[in-house]
Design a protein around this motif. Structure first.
Motif, PDB file in Angstrom:
ATOM      1  N   THR A 180       0.840  -1.210   0.000  1.00 42.28           N
ATOM      2  CA  THR A 180       0.000   0.000   0.000  1.00 42.28           C
ATOM      3  C   THR A 180       0.866   1.248   0.000  1.00 42.28           C
ATOM      4  OG1 THR A 180      -1.781  -1.173   1.147  1.00 42.28           O
ATOM      5  CG2 THR A 180      -1.822   1.229   1.252  1.00 42.28           C
ATOM      6  N   GLN A 181       1.922   1.261   0.793  1.00 41.27           N
ATOM      7  CA  GLN A 181       2.854   2.397   0.809  1.00 41.27           C
ATOM      8  C   GLN A 181       3.477   2.609  -0.570  1.00 41.27           C
ATOM      9  OE1 GLN A 181       5.324   1.008   4.078  1.00 41.27           O
ATOM     10  NE2 GLN A 181       4.527   2.590   5.451  1.00 41.27           N
ATOM     11  N   GLU A 182       3.841   1.512  -1.230  1.00 41.53           N
ATOM     12  CA  GLU A 182       4.415   1.612  -2.583  1.00 41.53           C
ATOM     13  C   GLU A 182       3.406   2.217  -3.558  1.00 41.53           C
ATOM     14  OE1 GLU A 182       5.754  -2.251  -3.752  1.00 41.53           O
ATOM     15  OE2 GLU A 182       7.396  -2.312  -2.284  1.00 41.53           O
ATOM     16  N   SER A 183       2.158   1.790  -3.471  1.00 43.35           N
ATOM     17  CA  SER A 183       1.097   2.318  -4.333  1.00 43.35           C
ATOM     18  C   SER A 183       0.872   3.803  -4.091  1.00 43.35           C
ATOM     19  CB  SER A 183      -0.213   1.556  -4.100  1.00 43.35           C
ATOM     20  OG  SER A 183      -0.096   0.213  -4.475  1.00 43.35           O
ATOM     21  N   VAL A 184       0.869   4.186  -2.812  1.00 40.01           N
ATOM     22  CA  VAL A 184       0.670   5.599  -2.456  1.00 40.01           C
ATOM     23  C   VAL A 184       1.792   6.460  -3.030  1.00 40.01           C
ATOM     24  CG1 VAL A 184       0.699   7.230  -0.515  1.00 40.01           C
ATOM     25  CG2 VAL A 184      -0.760   5.195  -0.421  1.00 40.01           C
ATOM     26  N   HIS A 185       3.032   6.012  -2.882  1.00 46.25           N
ATOM     27  CA  HIS A 185       4.175   6.764  -3.423  1.00 46.25           C
ATOM     28  C   HIS A 185       4.087   6.859  -4.947  1.00 46.25           C
ATOM     29  CE1 HIS A 185       7.039   7.668  -0.129  1.00 46.25           C
ATOM     30  NE2 HIS A 185       6.360   6.728   0.507  1.00 46.25           N
ATOM     31  N   HIS A 186       3.712   5.765  -5.594  1.00 48.22           N
ATOM     32  CA  HIS A 186       3.610   5.730  -7.050  1.00 48.22           C
ATOM     33  C   HIS A 186       2.543   6.714  -7.543  1.00 48.22           C
ATOM     34  CE1 HIS A 186       3.748   4.164 -11.095  1.00 48.22           C
ATOM     35  NE2 HIS A 186       2.461   3.846 -11.044  1.00 48.22           N
ATOM     36  N   ILE A 187       1.364   6.663  -6.914  1.00 51.29           N
ATOM     37  CA  ILE A 187       0.267   7.555  -7.313  1.00 51.29           C
ATOM     38  C   ILE A 187       0.601   9.008  -6.994  1.00 51.29           C
ATOM     39  CG2 ILE A 187      -2.155   8.148  -6.860  1.00 51.29           C
ATOM     40  CD1 ILE A 187      -2.614   5.090  -6.424  1.00 51.29           C
ATOM     41  N   HIS A 188       1.265   9.229  -5.852  1.00 48.17           N
ATOM     42  CA  HIS A 188       1.673  10.594  -5.490  1.00 48.17           C
ATOM     43  C   HIS A 188       2.598  11.180  -6.560  1.00 48.17           C
ATOM     44  CE1 HIS A 188       3.131  14.048  -3.259  1.00 48.17           C
ATOM     45  NE2 HIS A 188       4.366  13.591  -3.350  1.00 48.17           N
ATOM     46  N   ASN A 189       3.538  10.389  -7.030  1.00 48.25           N
ATOM     47  CA  ASN A 189       4.459  10.865  -8.073  1.00 48.25           C
ATOM     48  C   ASN A 189       3.715  11.207  -9.362  1.00 48.25           C
ATOM     49  OD1 ASN A 189       6.687  10.600  -6.418  1.00 48.25           O
ATOM     50  ND2 ASN A 189       7.161   8.520  -7.101  1.00 48.25           N
ATOM     51  N   ILE A 190       2.746  10.368  -9.724  1.00 51.87           N
ATOM     52  CA  ILE A 190       1.947  10.612 -10.930  1.00 51.87           C
ATOM     53  C   ILE A 190       1.138  11.906 -10.784  1.00 51.87           C
ATOM     54  CG2 ILE A 190      -0.004   9.791 -12.323  1.00 51.87           C
ATOM     55  CD1 ILE A 190       0.942   6.923 -11.683  1.00 51.87           C
ATOM     56  N   LEU A 191       0.463  12.053  -9.647  1.00 54.94           N
ATOM     57  CA  LEU A 191      -0.388  13.239  -9.429  1.00 54.94           C
ATOM     58  C   LEU A 191       0.444  14.522  -9.360  1.00 54.94           C
ATOM     59  CD1 LEU A 191      -2.912  11.779  -6.831  1.00 54.94           C
ATOM     60  CD2 LEU A 191      -3.365  12.316  -9.222  1.00 54.94           C
ATOM     61  N   THR A 192       1.611  14.424  -8.745  1.00 58.37           N
ATOM     62  CA  THR A 192       2.494  15.600  -8.659  1.00 58.37           C
ATOM     63  C   THR A 192       2.940  16.027 -10.050  1.00 58.37           C
ATOM     64  OG1 THR A 192       3.279  14.901  -6.466  1.00 58.37           O
ATOM     65  CG2 THR A 192       4.638  16.503  -7.657  1.00 58.37           C
TER      66      THR A 192
END
Length: 199
Positions: A180-192
């Motif tokens: 879940t942490q990996e997914s959050v970081h991945h999505i955060h990078n995309i959204l940023t």
């Protein structure tokens, strides 16, 4: 940019929301917590709730959550009535939150009933947290002093998770904290990156 975050009861959407809070470029609004704050502090909302559900709605000036839950999760009309009182106040509060956090890369609005309340179209992107059915029941029974029957009643008041997944831009499979942490970081990078492109 405003991102809607949702998931059924027991999916861990609030845990995911808190993982996003770790980024100082993100502001997170947890609608359920803010709704409870508003119900316990706004006199106008309190008066409307008492008028709709009776004086037992509040005990010692605090929302009687068990009393309200027993009413609304077994009666669709009563649930809609509750939402019609609370949602406008939450919406207004969120508008102020957006203004206060205008400098953030993006804002997350976390709500269990994003689709059910017909507010999903207000967001730039949508995220759903997904966990298998039996695991969600197990988590809620472990977390709350409740019964399986009560959990199922709350689940039945929400959309099916697969329906939410189909309508989401991003899905987080919340099976382990690490994934879940990996997914959050991945999505955060995309959204940023998306926000940087818009800016």
């Amino acid at each position: 940019m405003i991102v809607g975050l949702t998931g059924g009861i027991g999916s861990g959407k609030t845990t995911v929301a808190k993982l996003f809070q770790q980024f100082n470029t993100v502001a997170v609004y947890i609608a359920d917590a803010e709704a409870k704050r508003i119900m316990n502090s706004c006199e106008l909302v309190q008066m409307e709730l008492i008028q709709a559900f009776g004086r037992e709605t509040f005990a010692e000036n605090q929302l009687n959550k068990e009393y309200i839950a027993n009413i609304v999760f077994h009666n669709k009309e009563k649930l809609e009535l509750l939402n019609s009182i609370v949602h406008p106040a939450v919406h207004k509060d969120f508008e102020n939150f957006v203004l206060k956090n205008a400098g953030k890369s993006y804002i997350i609005y976390e709500s269990a009933i994003l689709f059910e309340s017909k507010s999903s179209q207000k967001f730039d992107f949508l995220m759903t947290v997904f966990v298998p059915f039996e695991e969600r029941i197990r988590r809620v029974l472990k977390r709350d002093s409740t019964t399986k029957k009560a959990v199922l009643a709350r689940m039945n008041a929400q959309w099916r998770p697969d329906k939410k997944v189909m309508l989401s831009n991003y899905v987080i499979y919340n099976t382990t904290l690490e994934s879940t942490q990996e997914s959050v970081h991945h999505i955060h990078n995309i959204l940023t990156k998306k926000q940087d492109t818009i800016s």
